[in-house]
Design an enzyme around this catalytic site. Structure first.
Site, PDB file in Angstrom:
ATOM      1  N   ASN A  10       1.065 -36.736  17.983  1.00 56.41           N
ATOM      2  CA  ASN A  10       1.670 -37.959  17.463  1.00 56.41           C
ATOM      3  C   ASN A  10       0.554 -38.982  17.290  1.00 56.41           C
ATOM      4  O   ASN A  10       0.053 -39.509  18.273  1.00 56.41           O
ATOM      5  CB  ASN A  10       2.725 -38.458  18.469  1.00 56.41           C
ATOM      6  CG  ASN A  10       3.261 -39.838  18.109  1.00 56.41           C
ATOM      7  OD1 ASN A  10       3.090 -40.313  16.994  1.00 56.41           O
ATOM      8  ND2 ASN A  10       3.913 -40.479  19.080  1.00 56.41           N
ATOM      9  N   LYS A  12       0.790 -41.856  16.127  1.00 63.28           N
ATOM     10  CA  LYS A  12       1.306 -43.236  16.226  1.00 63.28           C
ATOM     11  C   LYS A  12       0.775 -44.054  15.044  1.00 63.28           C
ATOM     12  O   LYS A  12       0.655 -43.527  13.945  1.00 63.28           O
ATOM     13  CB  LYS A  12       0.917 -43.846  17.576  1.00 63.28           C
ATOM     14  CG  LYS A  12       1.252 -42.946  18.754  1.00 63.28           C
ATOM     15  CD  LYS A  12       1.173 -43.665  20.052  1.00 63.28           C
ATOM     16  CE  LYS A  12       1.378 -42.693  21.183  1.00 63.28           C
ATOM     17  NZ  LYS A  12       1.590 -43.347  22.447  1.00 63.28           N
ATOM     18  N   HIS A  93      11.248 -42.163  19.927  1.00 60.89           N
ATOM     19  CA  HIS A  93      10.080 -42.347  20.804  1.00 60.89           C
ATOM     20  C   HIS A  93      10.267 -43.647  21.593  1.00 60.89           C
ATOM     21  O   HIS A  93      10.824 -44.618  21.077  1.00 60.89           O
ATOM     22  CB  HIS A  93       8.804 -42.400  19.957  1.00 60.89           C
ATOM     23  CG  HIS A  93       7.550 -42.304  20.760  1.00 60.89           C
ATOM     24  ND1 HIS A  93       7.066 -43.372  21.488  1.00 60.89           N
ATOM     25  CD2 HIS A  93       6.694 -41.275  20.986  1.00 60.89           C
ATOM     26  CE1 HIS A  93       5.955 -42.993  22.120  1.00 60.89           C
ATOM     27  NE2 HIS A  93       5.714 -41.720  21.828  1.00 60.89           N
ATOM     28  N   GLU A  95       8.368 -45.945  22.240  1.00 62.63           N
ATOM     29  CA  GLU A  95       7.790 -47.137  21.596  1.00 62.63           C
ATOM     30  C   GLU A  95       8.745 -47.683  20.539  1.00 62.63           C
ATOM     31  O   GLU A  95       8.789 -48.893  20.301  1.00 62.63           O
ATOM     32  CB  GLU A  95       6.408 -46.796  21.016  1.00 62.63           C
ATOM     33  CG  GLU A  95       5.390 -46.610  22.141  1.00 62.63           C
ATOM     34  CD  GLU A  95       4.220 -45.705  21.820  1.00 62.63           C
ATOM     35  OE1 GLU A  95       4.029 -45.332  20.642  1.00 62.63           O
ATOM     36  OE2 GLU A  95       3.487 -45.346  22.763  1.00 62.63           O
ATOM     37  N   GLU A 169       9.337 -37.623  27.952  1.00 63.41           N
ATOM     38  CA  GLU A 169       8.140 -38.454  28.053  1.00 63.41           C
ATOM     39  C   GLU A 169       8.419 -39.634  28.978  1.00 63.41           C
ATOM     40  O   GLU A 169       8.976 -40.655  28.543  1.00 63.41           O
ATOM     41  CB  GLU A 169       7.753 -39.000  26.687  1.00 63.41           C
ATOM     42  CG  GLU A 169       7.501 -37.948  25.641  1.00 63.41           C
ATOM     43  CD  GLU A 169       6.641 -38.499  24.520  1.00 63.41           C
ATOM     44  OE1 GLU A 169       5.516 -38.034  24.388  1.00 63.41           O
ATOM     45  OE2 GLU A 169       7.092 -39.412  23.819  1.00 63.41           O
ATOM     46  N   GLY A 175       0.203 -43.002  27.375  1.00 60.45           N
ATOM     47  CA  GLY A 175      -0.984 -43.801  27.087  1.00 60.45           C
ATOM     48  C   GLY A 175      -1.604 -44.473  28.297  1.00 60.45           C
ATOM     49  O   GLY A 175      -2.451 -45.355  28.160  1.00 60.45           O
ATOM     50  N   SER A 214       0.174 -38.660  28.474  1.00 63.61           N
ATOM     51  CA  SER A 214      -1.228 -38.512  28.908  1.00 63.61           C
ATOM     52  C   SER A 214      -1.660 -37.054  29.075  1.00 63.61           C
ATOM     53  O   SER A 214      -2.477 -36.743  29.939  1.00 63.61           O
ATOM     54  CB  SER A 214      -1.466 -39.303  30.202  1.00 63.61           C
ATOM     55  OG  SER A 214      -1.269 -40.687  29.981  1.00 63.61           O
TER      56      SER A 214
HETATM   57  C1  PEP Z   1       3.114 -39.990  22.854  1.00 61.26           C
HETATM   58  O1  PEP Z   1       2.712 -40.747  21.982  1.00 61.26           O
HETATM   59  O2  PEP Z   1       4.186 -39.441  22.687  1.00 61.26           O
HETATM   60  C2  PEP Z   1       2.289 -39.754  24.030  1.00 61.26           C
HETATM   61  C3  PEP Z   1       2.698 -38.903  24.920  1.00 61.26           C
HETATM   62  O3  PEP Z   1       1.108 -40.447  24.114  1.00 61.26           O
HETATM   63  P1  PEP Z   1      -0.126 -40.135  25.123  1.00 61.26           P
HETATM   64  O4  PEP Z   1      -0.387 -38.661  25.037  1.00 61.26           O
HETATM   65  O5  PEP Z   1      -1.259 -40.963  24.583  1.00 61.26           O
HETATM   66  O6  PEP Z   1       0.302 -40.554  26.491  1.00 61.26           O
END
Ligand code: PEP
Length: 256
Positions: A10, A12, A93, A95, A169, A175, A214
């Protein structure tokens, strides 16, 4: 692990045309990992460009509107994504739940629209740190699954065809460099699996549950080998081939 492990990057709101080189490198390397399903979800302006640049990997969007077309300035429909060759779309997501106040019912409506357009979907769920600390993580995530996942014949067909995935998640792990403990991931994936069985019966077993938060080259093998983990949704570590491919390799090893 049901079906091939699914490793999805992803991007983003990151990227530029120069990142086509990263996508091409990932695509070339994908031929070495036929046992892994690999995909990238770039920002909308790059979806079509990536689609034309790659062959072996899937390309998807990061959101879609509930409507097929109309007066919705700034939005993009699932039909448009399908029209430029996208294979799937990420929905719900954290976000987007945070920045755009997306509710479970809105995410379900988007999922219905995406399936109607022929796209695969990855529906994201996950608890905040406050919710985990309060002992509510499983209840929150189960309610998100119950409320966001599409229902009905199209959803059943998508589940049967491995076109439906859930990404667990934990919000506090995205992140941040903080990764959920493997035993917590296993427990949550089992809880999600129960909800999938309630929604889809036997077809619920075909829905891959990805872990996200992460994931990187160092922790991928441990997470991907965990019971019930069907792949990973990767943010930061998907932006370069050098960071992403070791995660793909870890998924391939898990299968062997
Ligand atoms: C994500 O954007 O879904 C995500 C898991 O980000 P990261 O791997 O940077 O934590």
């Amino acid at each position: 692990m049901a079906h091939r492990p699914y490793i999805v990057g992803n991007w983003k709101m990151n990227g530029s045309r120069t990142m086509l080189a990263e996508a091409r490198a990932i695509d070339r390397a994908a031929l070495r990992y036929p046992e892994v399903q690999i995909a990238l979800a770039p920002p909308f302006p790059f979806v079509g460009l990536l689609r034309e640049a790659v062959n072996a990997i899937g390309i998807g969007g990061q959101d879609c509107h509930t409507a097929a077309k109309g007066a919705h300035t700034g939005d993009v429909s699932a039909a448009m994504l399908a029209d430029i060759g996208a294979d799937f779309v990420i929905l719900g997501h954290s976000e987007r739940r945070r920045d755009h106040h997306e509710s479970d019912s809105l995410i379900r409506a988007k999922a219905d629209a995406a399936l109607a357009a022929g796209l695969g979907i990855i529906v994201c769920v996950g608890e905040t740190l406050d919710e985990r600390d309060a002992g509510q993580a499983e209840a929150v995530v189960s309610a998100q699954v119950d409320g966001s996942l599409p229902l009905g014949d199209a959803a059943l067909e998508a589940a049967q065809a491995y076109k439906l995935a859930v990404a667990y998640e934990p919000v506090w792990a995205i992140g941040t460099g903080r990764v959920a403990a493997v035993e917590d991931v296993v427990a949550m994936h089992a809880a999600v699996r129960e909800r999938l069985a309630a929604a889809y019966g036997d077809a619920g077993a075909k829905v891959r549950i990805l872990y996200g938060g992460s994931v990187n080259a160092e922790n991928a093998a441990g997470l991907l080998a965990a019971q019930g983990v069907g792949g990973a949704l990767v943010g930061g570590a998907s932006l370069t081939a050098d960071a992403f491919l070791p995660i793909v390799a870890a998924a391939g090893q898990g299968e062997g």
